[in-house]
Design a protein around this motif. Structure first.
Motif, PDB file in Angstrom:
ATOM      1  N   THR B 223       0.826  -1.202   0.000  1.00  0.00           N
ATOM      2  CA  THR B 223       0.000   0.000   0.000  1.00  0.00           C
ATOM      3  C   THR B 223       0.867   1.262   0.000  1.00  0.00           C
ATOM      4  O   THR B 223       2.028   1.233   0.436  1.00  0.00           O
ATOM      5  N   THR B 224       0.281   2.345  -0.482  1.00  0.00           N
ATOM      6  CA  THR B 224       0.974   3.633  -0.474  1.00  0.00           C
ATOM      7  C   THR B 224       1.257   4.078   0.952  1.00  0.00           C
ATOM      8  O   THR B 224       2.321   4.609   1.257  1.00  0.00           O
ATOM      9  N   PHE B 225       0.267   3.844   1.815  1.00  0.00           N
ATOM     10  CA  PHE B 225       0.399   4.225   3.218  1.00  0.00           C
ATOM     11  C   PHE B 225       1.653   3.595   3.839  1.00  0.00           C
ATOM     12  O   PHE B 225       2.484   4.274   4.455  1.00  0.00           O
ATOM     13  N   GLY B 226       1.797   2.266   3.625  1.00  0.00           N
ATOM     14  CA  GLY B 226       2.960   1.572   4.160  1.00  0.00           C
ATOM     15  C   GLY B 226       4.248   2.101   3.572  1.00  0.00           C
ATOM     16  O   GLY B 226       5.256   2.263   4.265  1.00  0.00           O
ATOM     17  N   TYR B 227       4.215   2.410   2.280  1.00  0.00           N
ATOM     18  CA  TYR B 227       5.401   2.929   1.612  1.00  0.00           C
ATOM     19  C   TYR B 227       5.807   4.272   2.217  1.00  0.00           C
ATOM     20  O   TYR B 227       6.989   4.540   2.448  1.00  0.00           O
ATOM     21  N   GLU B 228       4.801   5.099   2.495  1.00  0.00           N
ATOM     22  CA  GLU B 228       5.088   6.414   3.084  1.00  0.00           C
ATOM     23  C   GLU B 228       5.710   6.272   4.470  1.00  0.00           C
ATOM     24  O   GLU B 228       6.663   6.973   4.809  1.00  0.00           O
ATOM     25  N   CYS B 232       9.496   7.517   5.686  1.00  0.00           N
ATOM     26  CA  CYS B 232       9.843   8.327   6.861  1.00  0.00           C
ATOM     27  C   CYS B 232      10.984   7.676   7.622  1.00  0.00           C
ATOM     28  O   CYS B 232      11.835   8.352   8.196  1.00  0.00           O
ATOM     29  N   GLY B 233      10.984   6.322   7.635  1.00  0.00           N
ATOM     30  CA  GLY B 233      12.030   5.615   8.355  1.00  0.00           C
ATOM     31  C   GLY B 233      13.376   5.709   7.663  1.00  0.00           C
ATOM     32  O   GLY B 233      14.391   5.910   8.305  1.00  0.00           O
ATOM     33  N   TYR B 234      13.390   5.578   6.340  1.00  0.00           N
ATOM     34  CA  TYR B 234      14.662   5.628   5.614  1.00  0.00           C
ATOM     35  C   TYR B 234      15.289   7.007   5.744  1.00  0.00           C
ATOM     36  O   TYR B 234      16.455   7.155   6.052  1.00  0.00           O
ATOM     37  N   ASN B 235      14.512   8.027   5.479  1.00  0.00           N
ATOM     38  CA  ASN B 235      15.057   9.386   5.524  1.00  0.00           C
ATOM     39  C   ASN B 235      13.907  10.364   5.722  1.00  0.00           C
ATOM     40  O   ASN B 235      13.145  10.650   4.798  1.00  0.00           O
ATOM     41  N   ARG B 236      13.822  10.842   6.933  1.00  0.00           N
ATOM     42  CA  ARG B 236      12.710  11.693   7.316  1.00  0.00           C
ATOM     43  C   ARG B 236      12.645  12.957   6.443  1.00  0.00           C
ATOM     44  O   ARG B 236      11.583  13.361   5.982  1.00  0.00           O
ATOM     45  N   ASN B 237      13.808  13.537   6.189  1.00  0.00           N
ATOM     46  CA  ASN B 237      13.828  14.793   5.425  1.00  0.00           C
ATOM     47  C   ASN B 237      13.452  14.571   3.971  1.00  0.00           C
ATOM     48  O   ASN B 237      12.721  15.370   3.375  1.00  0.00           O
ATOM     49  N   ALA B 238      13.971  13.468   3.408  1.00  0.00           N
ATOM     50  CA  ALA B 238      13.631  13.163   2.020  1.00  0.00           C
ATOM     51  C   ALA B 238      12.135  12.904   1.895  1.00  0.00           C
ATOM     52  O   ALA B 238      11.501  13.315   0.918  1.00  0.00           O
ATOM     53  N   ALA B 239      11.571  12.217   2.892  1.00  0.00           N
ATOM     54  CA  ALA B 239      10.143  11.923   2.860  1.00  0.00           C
ATOM     55  C   ALA B 239       9.339  13.217   2.879  1.00  0.00           C
ATOM     56  O   ALA B 239       8.365  13.381   2.128  1.00  0.00           O
ATOM     57  N   ARG B 240       9.784  14.156   3.725  1.00  0.00           N
ATOM     58  CA  ARG B 240       9.059  15.428   3.806  1.00  0.00           C
ATOM     59  C   ARG B 240       9.163  16.173   2.471  1.00  0.00           C
ATOM     60  O   ARG B 240       8.196  16.755   1.982  1.00  0.00           O
ATOM     61  N   ALA B 242       9.372  14.864  -0.343  1.00  0.00           N
ATOM     62  CA  ALA B 242       8.497  14.199  -1.311  1.00  0.00           C
ATOM     63  C   ALA B 242       7.022  14.438  -0.998  1.00  0.00           C
ATOM     64  O   ALA B 242       6.154  13.846  -1.633  1.00  0.00           O
ATOM     65  N   GLY B 243       6.742  15.270  -0.026  1.00  0.00           N
ATOM     66  CA  GLY B 243       5.359  15.610   0.260  1.00  0.00           C
ATOM     67  C   GLY B 243       4.683  14.706   1.260  1.00  0.00           C
ATOM     68  O   GLY B 243       3.464  14.729   1.393  1.00  0.00           O
ATOM     69  N   ILE B 244       5.463  13.898   1.962  1.00  0.00           N
ATOM     70  CA  ILE B 244       4.877  13.026   2.981  1.00  0.00           C
ATOM     71  C   ILE B 244       4.906  13.763   4.316  1.00  0.00           C
ATOM     72  O   ILE B 244       5.906  14.413   4.646  1.00  0.00           O
ATOM     73  N   ASN B 245       3.814  13.657   5.058  1.00  0.00           N
ATOM     74  CA  ASN B 245       3.769  14.293   6.372  1.00  0.00           C
ATOM     75  C   ASN B 245       4.554  13.412   7.340  1.00  0.00           C
ATOM     76  O   ASN B 245       4.047  12.423   7.860  1.00  0.00           O
ATOM     77  N   ASP B 246       5.828  13.767   7.561  1.00  0.00           N
ATOM     78  CA  ASP B 246       6.700  12.871   8.326  1.00  0.00           C
ATOM     79  C   ASP B 246       6.291  12.794   9.791  1.00  0.00           C
ATOM     80  O   ASP B 246       6.400  11.742  10.411  1.00  0.00           O
ATOM     81  N   ARG B 247       5.794  13.914  10.337  1.00  0.00           N
ATOM     82  CA  ARG B 247       5.392  13.878  11.744  1.00  0.00           C
ATOM     83  C   ARG B 247       4.205  12.950  11.953  1.00  0.00           C
ATOM     84  O   ARG B 247       4.196  12.126  12.870  1.00  0.00           O
ATOM     85  N   LEU B 248       3.243  13.059  11.064  1.00  0.00           N
ATOM     86  CA  LEU B 248       2.081  12.166  11.137  1.00  0.00           C
ATOM     87  C   LEU B 248       2.540  10.721  10.967  1.00  0.00           C
ATOM     88  O   LEU B 248       2.073   9.813  11.663  1.00  0.00           O
ATOM     89  N   GLY B 249       3.466  10.507  10.030  1.00  0.00           N
ATOM     90  CA  GLY B 249       3.961   9.157   9.762  1.00  0.00           C
ATOM     91  C   GLY B 249       4.581   8.532  11.000  1.00  0.00           C
ATOM     92  O   GLY B 249       4.268   7.388  11.354  1.00  0.00           O
ATOM     93  N   ILE B 250       5.451   9.280  11.671  1.00  0.00           N
ATOM     94  CA  ILE B 250       6.119   8.748  12.866  1.00  0.00           C
ATOM     95  C   ILE B 250       5.095   8.463  13.962  1.00  0.00           C
ATOM     96  O   ILE B 250       5.114   7.403  14.598  1.00  0.00           O
ATOM     97  N   THR B 251       4.152   9.406  14.148  1.00  0.00           N
ATOM     98  CA  THR B 251       3.129   9.203  15.175  1.00  0.00           C
ATOM     99  C   THR B 251       2.312   7.953  14.880  1.00  0.00           C
ATOM    100  O   THR B 251       2.088   7.115  15.761  1.00  0.00           O
ATOM    101  N   LEU B 252       1.882   7.811  13.616  1.00  0.00           N
ATOM    102  CA  LEU B 252       1.058   6.653  13.260  1.00  0.00           C
ATOM    103  C   LEU B 252       1.837   5.347  13.408  1.00  0.00           C
ATOM    104  O   LEU B 252       1.291   4.341  13.858  1.00  0.00           O
ATOM    105  N   SER B 253       3.120   5.365  13.032  1.00  0.00           N
ATOM    106  CA  SER B 253       3.923   4.146  13.153  1.00  0.00           C
ATOM    107  C   SER B 253       3.942   3.654  14.586  1.00  0.00           C
ATOM    108  O   SER B 253       3.718   2.471  14.854  1.00  0.00           O
ATOM    109  N   MET B 254       4.223   4.565  15.507  1.00  0.00           N
ATOM    110  CA  MET B 254       4.294   4.149  16.909  1.00  0.00           C
ATOM    111  C   MET B 254       2.909   3.762  17.429  1.00  0.00           C
ATOM    112  O   MET B 254       2.783   2.865  18.270  1.00  0.00           O
TER     113      MET B 254
END
Lengths: 321, 363
Positions: B223-228, B232-240, B242-254
């Motif tokens: 899924t796209t969600f999982g990829y996002e 965030c895990g590989y490179n938080r800054n690169a993810a941001r 690329a338009g990914i909400n890295d803060r939301l991603g980290i919160t959701l992961s935990m």
């Protein structure tokens, strides 16, 4: 108990907690400043304390008490250092994930203590009982100084003074020696350090080994005053030391102050029965979680401007510029 | 053959098997040393045999059922730790999330009698997922917004959860023994597994655990969600970037990691086995087993199903080891060595790759 007495009680009782926290967090500082995250501090503490206690268990009366304690401390230091070699080898030579290697050491140390303790105790139990004859009732002369004498020179252990010496030496080494400068360089920008001829891997070995030595030592320093039966646990103090390291911004003096703060929280947690605290009418539960809750709160407000060494946690790759 | 060995998946599995091999060798050496030093422990071969078969001390299906009940909780804590690893976070707080979830499930299964008894276990499971998720979310929020190291925060939450649960036992305490909780009124259905495997063993929990593992696999890999989240895990800054909400991603992961551990707790405390909470202040070992399971399974949900089974067999052997004069710390030492060796998997794989290529050029 009036407020002044309570204050004296708190400061007096936080010493046995803040000294080991300072020692172990300083160890963590050397490792992280060299660029290796050492999450194994907890395990190394357990490991060092185990061997120190085993010595006291087998040969309690070979020498006078203070000499016995000193020998046990040296044994704890050396065994911690040897144990940390495993972490150094994995994270420096094999470029392994430092968290995984550290976790393995933590798991190993706990199980290894139980294993060894069952081998040596007559009933094959995990707890190793030892005679604690190491408390100094009163230091001659110095113990007569009002207040300070009561605080620092009565009912103390030599480990208190040892901790202060380590703090002074550690700040000197880190900031005033060539070794300290090189170590810090390896943690900030190893490629730059390498380009001016510093052996990055060698410095990182030094950092990890110092952390192992101090963590092993700190384990015994924590265990000796606090119990007479060591069961192979340091109840999360290795991780608390990591929190102290972060709160102390990887700087010796701040680490000392951070350790004092956590020591105070621990004493408050233990003192819920004190008349001063019962008068406040707060539930016992609150005191129990104080050390952990305050750690969370403190880190929430101090972590955003992190002064962590830039290269900490990354294996050194000479090809990366 | 060469093409087969060159596949990354195959190399990973070979590396994991090598780690296990090292762990077993070391464990055997430990047993040998112990048998020389202690007269009570004089049967190292017997003990070594027990480590693999001890979990199956009841022969046949009964033994298998007992292993199954050990698998489901550590499969879920393993998934929890593994999911966080995949998204670049180390969830060492599985233990706290596990007890928080388990206690919530027990509480609901005792107190919420206004819900029909046949649906109560479902509500209890959902409650465990929710509360476990909240505990995980605290670490996630602190990491995402305040840059708090998730290892430290989740360890502190382990202790906070443990102490809180110990203090809450009085709410659902057993009338005969106030330091323990009552058994739950509703339990996870056994689907007749108790008839197949004998009483007090497996229930539907194992199917729930495996289904969740498959679900997590699909989420992470398809899924796209999982990829996002992984980005965030590989490179938080690169993810941001690329338009990914890295803060939301980290919160959701935990949060998801916490929810998985919480569910694991429910699978123990409202299961067919009658395990209840007591007021002893001990961190739940299932959470730490989850770390071993995740590392050995290389954080892959499918790998975790196998590593959870393997660790469950080893754990099941612990009590039986005493018969040969050893204790379960031998198993723990073996696990630790396996984890240490698995940290080298990168080197193993490089060496293996080099070996294959060299062979290739020769022929």
């Amino acid at each position: 108990m009036n407020i002044l007495d309570t204050l004296f009680f708190l400061v007096k009782n936080m010493i046995p907690y803040m000294i080991p926290l300072t020692i172990v967090a300083l160890g963590g500082m050397f490792s992280e400043r060299s660029g290796i995250v050492n999450i194994a501090l907890e395990g190394i503490m357990v490991f060092g304390a185990s061997f120190g206690i085993f010595y006291i268990y087998f040969l309690p009366n070979l020498f006078p008490p203070q000499i016995t304690l000193l020998i046990a401390l040296v044994i704890a230091l050396i065994s911690g250092m040897v144990f940390s070699l495993l972490h150094a080898y994995a994270s420096i030579n094999l470029k392994a994930n430092q968290t995984i290697s550290g976790t393995a050491l933590n798991l190993f140390a706990l199980a290894f203590h139980d294993f060894m303790a069952r081998l040596i105790t007559p009933n094959a139990v995990e707890g190793v009982r030892f005679e604690n004859a190491f408390r100094i009732v009163k230091v001659p002369l110095l113990g007569d100084i009002p207040l300070i004498g009561d605080l620092l020179f009565k009912d103390v252990y030599i480990t208190t003074y040892l901790g202060i010496v380590i703090l002074i030496v550690a700040s000197f080494v880190l900031y005033k020696t060539r070794f300290g400068l090189r170590l810090r360089a390896c943690g900030e920008h190893p490629q730059a350090a390498d380009s001016v001829g510093i052996k990055v891997n060698r410095m990182r070995y030094a950092g990890v080994l110092i952390s192992g030595a101090l963590a092993g030592l700190g384990g015994l320093v924590l265990v000796v005053p606090s119990t007479v039966e060591y069961t192979g646990t340091v109840s999360g103090y290795g991780f608390l030391a990591l929190a102290v390291l972060i709160f102390g911004q990887w700087k010796p003096t701040k680490i000392f102050l951070a350790a004092a703060f956590f020591g105070l929280m621990q004493v408050i947690a233990n003192s819920s029965g004190l008349s001063f605290f019962t008068a406040l009418g707060i539930n016992k539960y609150f005191y129990q979680i104080v050390p952990f809750l305050t750690t969370l709160i403190v880190l929430t407000f101090t972590s955003s401007k992190s002064a962590a060494p830039k290269a900490a946690g990354e294996p050194y790759d000479p090809g990366k510029r | 053959m060469k093409a087969f060995l060159a596949k990354p998946t195959v190399q990973k599995i070979v590396a994991a098997l090598l780690s296990i091999f090292f762990g077993l060798i070391f464990g055997f050496l430990i047993l040998l040393v112990a048998s020389l030093l202690r007269e009570k422990a004089s049967y190292p071969f017997d003990a070594f045999y027990t480590i693999f078969t001890g979990g199956l001390r009841y022969t046949g299906l009964r033994g298998f059922g007992i292993i199954l009940r050990f698998i489901s909780p550590i499969l879920l804590t393993g998934l929890s730790v593994g999911f966080a690893f995949k998204t670049g976070l180390f969830n060492i707080g599985a233990s706290g999330q596990f007890v928080a979830g388990g206690f919530t499930a027990a509480y609901i299964a005792i107190k919420w009698t206004f819900i029909p008894l046949e649906y109560l276990w479902i509500v209890a499971l959902l409650g465990a997922v929710l509360v476990g998720g909240i505990v995980g979310m605290i670490s996630g929020l602190l990491k995402a917004y305040r840059n708090v190291n998730e290892v430290i925060s989740s360890i502190m939450l382990n202790y906070i959860a443990m102490i809180t649960v110990s203090n809450l036992i009085s709410v659902i305490k057993d009338a005969n023994n106030p330091s323990r909780t009552q058994p739950p009124l509703a339990r996870i259905p056994t689907l007749g597994l108790d008839k197949i495997f004998g009483s007090n063993t497996a229930d539907m929990g194992i199917f729930i655990a495996i289904a969740v593992a498959l679900l997590i696999y699909v989420v992470l890999e398809k899924t796209t969600f999982g990829y996002e989240l992984k980005a965030c895990g590989y490179n938080r800054n690169a993810a941001r970037y690329a338009g990914i909400n890295d803060r939301l991603g980290i919160t959701l992961s935990m949060t998801i990691a916490g929810a998985l551990s919480g569910l694991g707790g429910a699978l123990v405390y409202i299961s067919a086995i009658t395990k209840v909470f007591d007021s002893l202040l001990v961190l739940a070992p299932e959470g730490f087993d989850g770390i071993s399971v995740a590392l050995l399974g290389m954080s892959n949900p499918l790998g975790i199903i196998f590593s959870a089974s393997f660790i469950a067999i080893l754990k099941g052997a612990g009590p039986s080891l005493a018969r040969s004069g050893f204790n379960d710390e031998v198993v723990k030492i073996m696990t630790a060595v396996i984890i240490y060796a698995s940290a080298f998997s990168l080197i193993f794989r490089e060496k293996l790759g080099a070996l294959i290529n060299r062979k290739g050029t020769k022929s």
